[in-house]
Design a protein around this motif. Structure first.
Motif, PDB file in Angstrom:
ATOM      1  N   ARG A   1       0.852  -1.187   0.000  1.00  0.00           N
ATOM      2  CA  ARG A   1       0.000   0.000   0.000  1.00  0.00           C
ATOM      3  C   ARG A   1       0.891   1.242   0.000  1.00  0.00           C
ATOM      4  NH1 ARG A   1      -1.658   3.502   3.899  1.00  0.00           N
ATOM      5  NH2 ARG A   1      -3.578   4.661   3.488  1.00  0.00           N
ATOM      6  N   ILE A   2       0.772   2.049  -1.050  1.00  0.00           N
ATOM      7  CA  ILE A   2       1.576   3.260  -1.174  1.00  0.00           C
ATOM      8  C   ILE A   2       0.642   4.464  -1.121  1.00  0.00           C
ATOM      9  CG2 ILE A   2       3.246   4.521  -2.582  1.00  0.00           C
ATOM     10  CD1 ILE A   2       4.307   1.867  -1.616  1.00  0.00           C
ATOM     11  N   ASP A   3       0.673   5.186  -0.003  1.00  0.00           N
ATOM     12  CA  ASP A   3      -0.102   6.422   0.076  1.00  0.00           C
ATOM     13  C   ASP A   3       0.783   7.589  -0.346  1.00  0.00           C
ATOM     14  OD1 ASP A   3       1.588   6.854   2.250  1.00  0.00           O
ATOM     15  OD2 ASP A   3       0.044   6.433   3.738  1.00  0.00           O
ATOM     16  N   ARG A   4       0.237   8.799  -0.302  1.00  0.00           N
ATOM     17  CA  ARG A   4       0.962   9.954  -0.816  1.00  0.00           C
ATOM     18  C   ARG A   4       2.229  10.238  -0.015  1.00  0.00           C
ATOM     19  NH1 ARG A   4      -0.691  16.173  -1.597  1.00  0.00           N
ATOM     20  NH2 ARG A   4      -1.144  16.016   0.612  1.00  0.00           N
TER      21      ARG A   4
ATOM     22  N   GLN B   1      -2.433  11.894  -5.880  1.00  0.00           N
ATOM     23  CA  GLN B   1      -3.123  12.733  -6.856  1.00  0.00           C
ATOM     24  C   GLN B   1      -2.242  12.979  -8.072  1.00  0.00           C
ATOM     25  OE1 GLN B   1      -4.041  16.689  -5.470  1.00  0.00           O
ATOM     26  NE2 GLN B   1      -5.607  17.034  -7.024  1.00  0.00           N
ATOM     27  N   THR B   2      -2.846  12.912  -9.250  1.00  0.00           N
ATOM     28  CA  THR B   2      -2.144  13.195 -10.496  1.00  0.00           C
ATOM     29  C   THR B   2      -2.948  14.205 -11.301  1.00  0.00           C
ATOM     30  OG1 THR B   2      -1.143  10.986 -10.593  1.00  0.00           O
ATOM     31  CG2 THR B   2      -1.254  12.206 -12.649  1.00  0.00           C
TER      32      THR B   2
ATOM     33  N   PHE C   1      -5.833  22.483 -16.047  1.00  0.00           N
ATOM     34  CA  PHE C   1      -5.511  21.364 -15.168  1.00  0.00           C
ATOM     35  C   PHE C   1      -6.688  20.392 -15.152  1.00  0.00           C
ATOM     36  CE2 PHE C   1      -2.834  24.782 -13.946  1.00  0.00           C
ATOM     37  CZ  PHE C   1      -1.679  24.229 -13.413  1.00  0.00           C
ATOM     38  N   LYS C   2      -6.412  19.117 -15.443  1.00  0.00           N
ATOM     39  CA  LYS C   2      -7.451  18.099 -15.496  1.00  0.00           C
ATOM     40  C   LYS C   2      -7.061  16.914 -14.623  1.00  0.00           C
ATOM     41  CE  LYS C   2      -9.939  20.334 -18.517  1.00  0.00           C
ATOM     42  NZ  LYS C   2      -9.969  19.929 -19.927  1.00  0.00           N
ATOM     43  N   PRO C   3      -8.052  16.196 -14.073  1.00  0.00           N
ATOM     44  CA  PRO C   3      -7.739  14.970 -13.332  1.00  0.00           C
ATOM     45  C   PRO C   3      -7.240  13.883 -14.279  1.00  0.00           C
ATOM     46  CG  PRO C   3     -10.108  15.231 -13.578  1.00  0.00           C
ATOM     47  CD  PRO C   3      -9.497  16.494 -14.090  1.00  0.00           C
TER      48      PRO C   3
ATOM     49  N   ASP D   1       2.498  14.348 -10.844  1.00  0.00           N
ATOM     50  CA  ASP D   1       2.080  13.871  -9.526  1.00  0.00           C
ATOM     51  C   ASP D   1       2.227  14.988  -8.498  1.00  0.00           C
ATOM     52  OD1 ASP D   1       1.495  11.343 -10.462  1.00  0.00           O
ATOM     53  OD2 ASP D   1       3.387  10.446  -9.804  1.00  0.00           O
ATOM     54  N   VAL D   2       1.335  14.963  -7.506  1.00  0.00           N
ATOM     55  CA  VAL D   2       1.316  15.990  -6.469  1.00  0.00           C
ATOM     56  C   VAL D   2       1.732  15.364  -5.137  1.00  0.00           C
ATOM     57  CG1 VAL D   2      -0.073  17.750  -5.302  1.00  0.00           C
ATOM     58  CG2 VAL D   2      -0.584  17.129  -7.689  1.00  0.00           C
ATOM     59  N   PHE D   3       2.803  15.905  -4.556  1.00  0.00           N
ATOM     60  CA  PHE D   3       3.312  15.433  -3.274  1.00  0.00           C
ATOM     61  C   PHE D   3       3.269  16.568  -2.251  1.00  0.00           C
ATOM     62  CE2 PHE D   3       5.327  12.643  -6.377  1.00  0.00           C
ATOM     63  CZ  PHE D   3       5.158  11.395  -5.799  1.00  0.00           C
TER      64      PHE D   3
END
Length: 250
Positions: free
Chosen positions: A39-42, A148-149, A102-104, A167-169
């Motif tokens: 499991r990889i979370d942000r 989130q990307t 910006f789009k999902p 990707d958003v970190f």
């Protein structure tokens, strides 16, 4: 593939057998990757990024080649970024005519058509062109990964010029992949995509824009070292390099 060792946080690593290097002809490569069932979370993804890993689809990996350390993770400290003359010209030309959206991370036919054109035009002699399809596109760029990307679009009028998959970190943005209209190469859409991502990271108060791996001997990677100052991962620390300083981490 063979189990390698445990990372902090109980992440198991696996090491592939040797395969042809994707970047430099005549070399053999190995890849270290995180257990795909983990499991990889942000936050965990950010930690992996901070120690030199990258994401491809749902997988987090980094090179682990015998006797070779040419793949150097690099990132831009966005608040300190100073553009060179060429980058300033690229920004000025595109800022006046290009619209950013910006789009999902969702499949859009207009994106896939551009991706297919880009791969066949720019990488027609490589492995990616042999397997270009909607399925591989989605698996590579749109797979869910626990964070989130964004798909950052750049339009020249009504024409889609580029898409930057980002990707958003918590500490920064990661430039995962950018594809663009090959007929608009004179506008330096790849450079402009990096500038757009760096500006957005700064606007959000984030520290870094991660650019992935830089390889000194790879012409396709040369653009990355032109953004200065830049930081490079030496296996233990991120080292700062000003303009004119060669990137040396060994």
């Amino acid at each position: 593939m063979n189990a390698n060792r445990n990372l902090p946080g109980h992440l198991q690593l696996y090491l592939t057998g040797e395969h042809d290097c994707s970047y430099l002809d005549g070399l053999r490569a190995r890849t270290l990757f995180v257990d795909p069932m983990a499991r990889i979370d942000r936050e965990r993804a950010q930690w992996l990024q901070q120690i030199g890993f990258r994401r491809s689809g749902m997988h987090f990996y980094r090179p682990a080649c015998r006797g070779c350390q040419r793949c150097v993770p690099v990132r831009i400290p966005v608040s300190a970024l100073r553009l060179n003359r060429s980058q300033r010209r690229t920004a000025a030309r595109n800022d006046s005519e290009v619209r950013i959206a910006f789009k999902p991370a969702q499949l859009r036919p207009i994106h896939y058509r551009l991706y297919e054109r880009y791969i066949l035009a720019r990488h027609g002699d490589g492995d990616m062109a042999d397997d270009v399809s909607i399925e591989t596109y989605m698996r590579f760029l749109l797979s869910p990964w626990g964070g989130q990307t964004w798909l950052i679009e750049a339009f020249l009028g009504e024409r889609l010029m580029s898409v930057a998959v980002t990707d958003v970190f918590p500490d920064g943005l990661s430039a995962l992949y950018t594809f663009f209209d090959p007929d608009l190469s004179d506008r330096a859409p790849g450079t402009y995509a990096v500038l757009t991502q760096a500006r957005e990271a700064a606007r959000l108060g984030l520290r870094s824009l991660y650019l992935g791996y830089w390889i000194e001997d790879s012409p396709k990677m040369a653009y990355k070292e032109r953004f200065r100052p830049i930081e490079a991962w030496d296996g233990q620390h991120w080292r700062w390099f000003e303009r004119g300083e060669p990137i040396r981490v060994l």
